[in-house]
Design an enzyme around this catalytic site. Structure first.
Site, PDB file in Angstrom:
ATOM      1  N   ASP A 136      36.016 -13.917 -34.696  1.00 19.17           N
ATOM      2  CA  ASP A 136      35.488 -15.286 -34.686  1.00 19.17           C
ATOM      3  C   ASP A 136      36.591 -16.200 -34.141  1.00 19.17           C
ATOM      4  O   ASP A 136      37.708 -16.215 -34.670  1.00 19.17           O
ATOM      5  CB  ASP A 136      35.108 -15.696 -36.120  1.00 19.17           C
ATOM      6  CG  ASP A 136      34.513 -17.093 -36.168  1.00 19.17           C
ATOM      7  OD1 ASP A 136      33.950 -17.525 -35.143  1.00 19.17           O
ATOM      8  OD2 ASP A 136      34.617 -17.748 -37.223  1.00 19.17           O
TER       9      ASP A 136
ATOM     10  N   ASN B 166      35.756 -27.072 -27.237  1.00 21.69           N
ATOM     11  CA  ASN B 166      34.624 -27.516 -26.409  1.00 21.69           C
ATOM     12  C   ASN B 166      34.576 -29.034 -26.290  1.00 21.69           C
ATOM     13  O   ASN B 166      34.391 -29.585 -25.205  1.00 21.69           O
ATOM     14  CB  ASN B 166      33.310 -27.021 -27.027  1.00 21.69           C
ATOM     15  CG  ASN B 166      32.744 -25.823 -26.282  1.00 21.69           C
ATOM     16  OD1 ASN B 166      33.141 -25.543 -25.157  1.00 21.69           O
ATOM     17  ND2 ASN B 166      31.824 -25.116 -26.903  1.00 21.69           N
TER      18      ASN B 166
ATOM     19  N   ASP C 296      32.943 -22.172 -21.789  1.00 27.84           N
ATOM     20  CA  ASP C 296      32.294 -20.966 -21.247  1.00 27.84           C
ATOM     21  C   ASP C 296      33.320 -20.065 -20.554  1.00 27.84           C
ATOM     22  O   ASP C 296      33.285 -18.838 -20.684  1.00 27.84           O
ATOM     23  CB  ASP C 296      31.200 -21.359 -20.248  1.00 27.84           C
ATOM     24  CG  ASP C 296      29.980 -21.964 -20.938  1.00 27.84           C
ATOM     25  OD1 ASP C 296      29.897 -21.875 -22.186  1.00 27.84           O
ATOM     26  OD2 ASP C 296      29.117 -22.522 -20.228  1.00 27.84           O
TER      27      ASP C 296
ATOM     28  N   GLU D 196      30.684 -18.217 -30.643  1.00 31.18           N
ATOM     29  CA  GLU D 196      32.063 -17.789 -30.407  1.00 31.18           C
ATOM     30  C   GLU D 196      32.407 -16.549 -31.236  1.00 31.18           C
ATOM     31  O   GLU D 196      33.571 -16.254 -31.498  1.00 31.18           O
ATOM     32  CB  GLU D 196      33.037 -18.929 -30.745  1.00 31.18           C
ATOM     33  CG  GLU D 196      33.166 -19.270 -32.207  1.00 31.18           C
ATOM     34  CD  GLU D 196      32.116 -20.234 -32.727  1.00 31.18           C
ATOM     35  OE1 GLU D 196      32.380 -20.901 -33.734  1.00 31.18           O
ATOM     36  OE2 GLU D 196      31.017 -20.307 -32.123  1.00 31.18           O
TER      37      GLU D 196
END
Length: 255
Positions: A185, A193, A202, A228
């Site tokens: 994770d 982001n 991305d 993620e």
């Protein structure tokens, strides 16, 4: 047309040419086999009894070297047994001489030529079908690959992971074997982001996917679990070994 009798040969040639066939003559079996080496023929019409190489020998060698070429045997009513033997050896048909009805010659030739045409057409159709099947298999593999891959990272997707996990549990229960599972994770990915934009996010996920794929075995199943989160199934791997691999991978990513 193969016959040592000029008159018989002449009748056959005239009848066949009248119906539009291109005809080559041979006066005996040896000459017929020479002609066959020079050119492909759809049909051979040969007398059975000839000096030297017999019509049966011409038949055998023709079917051996040119299996698609059809052979019609010319015989007499007294040699019906020989005609039956010729059919067993692969002759298409037989004609009796003297020829009482000349239309029988053209009719037999027409049927034989049609058989050749259908054989060629079937071969072409089979080749086309085989090509189409190969293309369909390739398409199915592409579609299958698309269906089980994550669109962003190219790793296996959540659905494939679930299916593989179920089958791996069944396998280990059946074979008394083991497997391990590593769950990754990414920390603070939402902050990344928000700070750098989703395109950069991305790009980061794709880079991480590449690192994961390169650092696990081909037998390991690396999947994007969602967002993620990533997961790796390691067949035949103990918990201790999996912990070691996971920590090495964490350090590698951190670096």
């Amino acid at each position: 047309v193969v016959d040592d009798e000029v008159s018989v040969r002449s009748v056959l040639v005239q009848v066949l040419e009248k119906y539009g066939y291109a005809v080559t003559e041979a006066a005996d079996g040896e000459q017929a086999l020479e002609r066959l080496e020079e050119k492909n023929f759809a049909l051979v019409i040969t007398d059975i009894k000839m000096p030297g190489t017999s019509g049966l020998e011409v038949l055998k060698k023709t079917k051996q070297s040119y299996p698609d070429t059809q052979v019609i045997i010319i015989t007499s009513h007294a040699s019906l047994d020989t005609a039956v033997e010729a059919l067993r050896l692969g002759a298409y048909d037989y004609l009796f001489k003297p020829f009482d009805d000349l239309t029988l010659i053209s009719a037999a030739a027409s049927r034989a030529i049609e058989t050749v045409r259908l054989t060629e057409e079937n071969r072409r159709l089979l080749a086309t079908l085989q090509q189409q099947n190969r293309e369909l298999e390739r398409t199915n593999k592409i579609l299958e690959n698309v269906a089980c891959r994550d669109g962003l990272t190219g790793l296996f997707n959540h659905r494939y992971f679930q299916d593989f996990l179920r089958s791996e549990i069944d396998r280990c229960q059946r074979d008394n074997d083991i497997f391990s599972l590593i769950f990754f994770d990414l920390d603070h990915f939402k902050f990344y982001n928000d700070s750098h934009g989703h395109l950069e996010g991305d790009y980061l996920l794709r880079q991480l996917a590449t690192l994961l794929e390169k650092n696990f075995r081909h037998s390991d199943v690396v999947s994007r679990y969602g967002g993620e989160e990533f997961v790796v199934i390691l067949p035949g791997t103990s918990k201790k070994d999996a912990q070691h691999l996971a920590e090495n991978m964490r350090c590698f990513i951190e670096g």
